[in-house]
Design a protein around this motif. Structure first.
Motif, short mmCIF file in Angstrom:
data_model
loop_
_atom_site.label_atom_id
_atom_site.label_comp_id
_atom_site.label_asym_id
_atom_site.label_seq_id
_atom_site.Cartn_x
_atom_site.Cartn_y
_atom_site.Cartn_z
N HIS A 41 0.84 -1.19 0.00
CA HIS A 41 0.00 0.00 0.00
C HIS A 41 0.88 1.25 0.00
N SER A 42 0.69 2.13 -0.94
CA SER A 42 1.44 3.38 -1.11
C SER A 42 2.90 3.15 -1.53
N SER A 43 3.25 1.95 -1.90
CA SER A 43 4.63 1.62 -2.34
C SER A 43 5.68 2.15 -1.36
N LEU A 44 5.46 1.94 -0.08
CA LEU A 44 6.40 2.43 0.95
C LEU A 44 7.68 1.60 1.04
N ARG A 45 7.59 0.35 0.65
CA ARG A 45 8.70 -0.60 0.85
C ARG A 45 9.18 -0.53 2.31
N PRO A 46 8.27 -0.83 3.24
CA PRO A 46 8.59 -0.72 4.66
C PRO A 46 9.31 -1.95 5.21
N TRP A 47 10.37 -2.34 4.57
CA TRP A 47 11.09 -3.54 4.97
C TRP A 47 12.54 -3.45 4.54
N ARG A 48 13.34 -4.23 5.20
CA ARG A 48 14.70 -4.48 4.75
C ARG A 48 15.12 -5.83 5.32
N LEU A 49 16.15 -6.40 4.75
CA LEU A 49 16.63 -7.71 5.16
C LEU A 49 18.11 -7.60 5.51
N ILE A 50 18.55 -8.39 6.48
CA ILE A 50 19.97 -8.43 6.86
C ILE A 50 20.46 -9.86 6.68
N LEU A 83 21.31 -16.89 7.78
CA LEU A 83 20.10 -16.36 8.41
C LEU A 83 19.79 -15.05 7.72
N ILE A 84 18.52 -14.81 7.49
CA ILE A 84 18.08 -13.55 6.89
C ILE A 84 17.13 -12.89 7.88
N ALA A 85 17.59 -11.80 8.49
CA ALA A 85 16.75 -11.06 9.44
C ALA A 85 15.71 -10.28 8.65
N VAL A 86 14.46 -10.38 9.08
CA VAL A 86 13.35 -9.69 8.44
C VAL A 86 12.99 -8.48 9.30
N ILE A 87 13.16 -7.30 8.71
CA ILE A 87 12.97 -6.05 9.44
C ILE A 87 11.81 -5.27 8.83
N ALA A 88 10.87 -4.86 9.69
CA ALA A 88 9.80 -3.94 9.28
C ALA A 88 10.29 -2.52 9.59
N ASN A 93 2.99 7.56 8.14
CA ASN A 93 2.24 7.58 6.90
C ASN A 93 0.79 7.25 7.22
N LYS A 94 -0.09 7.43 6.25
CA LYS A 94 -1.49 7.03 6.43
C LYS A 94 -1.63 5.51 6.54
N VAL A 95 -0.64 4.78 6.08
CA VAL A 95 -0.66 3.32 6.14
C VAL A 95 -0.33 2.91 7.59
N PRO A 96 -1.25 2.19 8.25
CA PRO A 96 -1.02 1.83 9.66
C PRO A 96 0.19 0.90 9.85
N ASP A 97 0.73 0.95 11.06
CA ASP A 97 1.90 0.14 11.40
C ASP A 97 1.69 -1.34 11.07
N TRP A 98 0.52 -1.87 11.45
CA TRP A 98 0.27 -3.30 11.25
C TRP A 98 0.36 -3.67 9.78
N GLU A 99 -0.09 -2.76 8.91
CA GLU A 99 -0.06 -3.05 7.49
C GLU A 99 1.38 -3.02 6.96
N GLN A 100 2.19 -2.15 7.50
CA GLN A 100 3.59 -2.09 7.10
C GLN A 100 4.32 -3.36 7.56
N GLU A 101 3.99 -3.86 8.76
CA GLU A 101 4.57 -5.13 9.21
C GLU A 101 4.09 -6.27 8.31
N ALA A 102 2.84 -6.20 7.88
CA ALA A 102 2.31 -7.24 7.00
C ALA A 102 3.07 -7.27 5.67
N LYS A 143 15.17 3.26 15.54
CA LYS A 143 13.99 3.34 16.42
C LYS A 143 12.70 2.95 15.71
N ASN A 144 12.62 3.18 14.43
CA ASN A 144 11.40 2.87 13.69
C ASN A 144 11.39 1.45 13.11
N GLU A 145 12.35 0.62 13.48
CA GLU A 145 12.45 -0.71 12.90
C GLU A 145 12.11 -1.80 13.92
N ARG A 146 11.48 -2.86 13.42
CA ARG A 146 11.10 -4.00 14.25
C ARG A 146 11.59 -5.29 13.60
#
Length: 179
Positions: A41-50, A83-88, A93-102, A143-146
């Motif tokens: 949603h909104s093409s935020l790309r709210p993720w990264r991998l380590i 191991l690949i760490a999955v980071i939200a 943004n208008k996109v809720p946190d739960w949706e970004q984690e999804a 701080k904004n990463e989970r």
């Protein structure tokens, strides 16, 4: 959906034990590019991998034990060569946190499918320590990463020990909207 994708989904399973082989960095980059096509949603790309290999896994083991208030290092991260760490990455943004984690979870699952299809054994592991300060620090989280967990990746063991795939009854999980 192509038959190939559906077939890949039907035979996917978690591999709790893997061999010491793992995909190369370049192979992984290609699969990450494909997995990044998940709905977003909104093409935020709210993720990264380590990517964690070698001594990175040992550092993670020390951080896990620190989070658990134990001395030494957990051997859990040594169960797979990669191991690949999955980071939200939660963005204001208008996109809720739960949706970004999804979205981040979707990328992880798409990546696990790509890895499985390429012949690699994968299991997604979590633990209460994923939200600990020690583990977050070891991963360099902002701080904004989970941290949502890790994909443990390695070679699939000898197929002769493979268990039967349990089929899912789709009708048991699909219903209509109540009237």
């Amino acid at each position: 959906m192509t038959t190939g994708a559906r077939d890949a989904m039907r035979v996917r399973r978690s591999w709790s034990k893997v061999t010491d082989k793992a995909p190369t960095h370049d192979e992984l980059v290609d699969m990450v590019a494909a997995a990044g096509r998940v709905a977003d949603h909104s093409s935020l790309r709210p993720w990264r991998l380590i990517e964690l290999r070698g001594a990175d896994r040992e550092r993670l083991g020390r951080a896990i034990h620190k989070a658990e208030k134990k001395h030494g290092a957990s051997t859990k991260p040594l169960r797979a060569p990669l191991l690949i760490a999955v980071i939200a990455r939660i963005q204001k943004n208008k996109v809720p946190d739960w949706e970004q984690e999804a979205v981040a979870s979707g990328v992880a699952h798409m990546l696990s499918l790509a890895l499985d299809e390429a012949g690699w054994g994968v299991i997604w592991r979590t633990g209460s320590y994923t939200r600990s300060k020690a583990v977050a620090k070891a991963h360099g989280l902002r701080k904004n990463e989970r941290l949502l967990g890790w994909l443990y990746v390695g070679g699939k063991p000898d197929r002769s020990r493979e268990t039967r795939i349990k089929q899912i009854d789709g009708a048991a999980f699909l219903s209509r909207m109540p009237r």
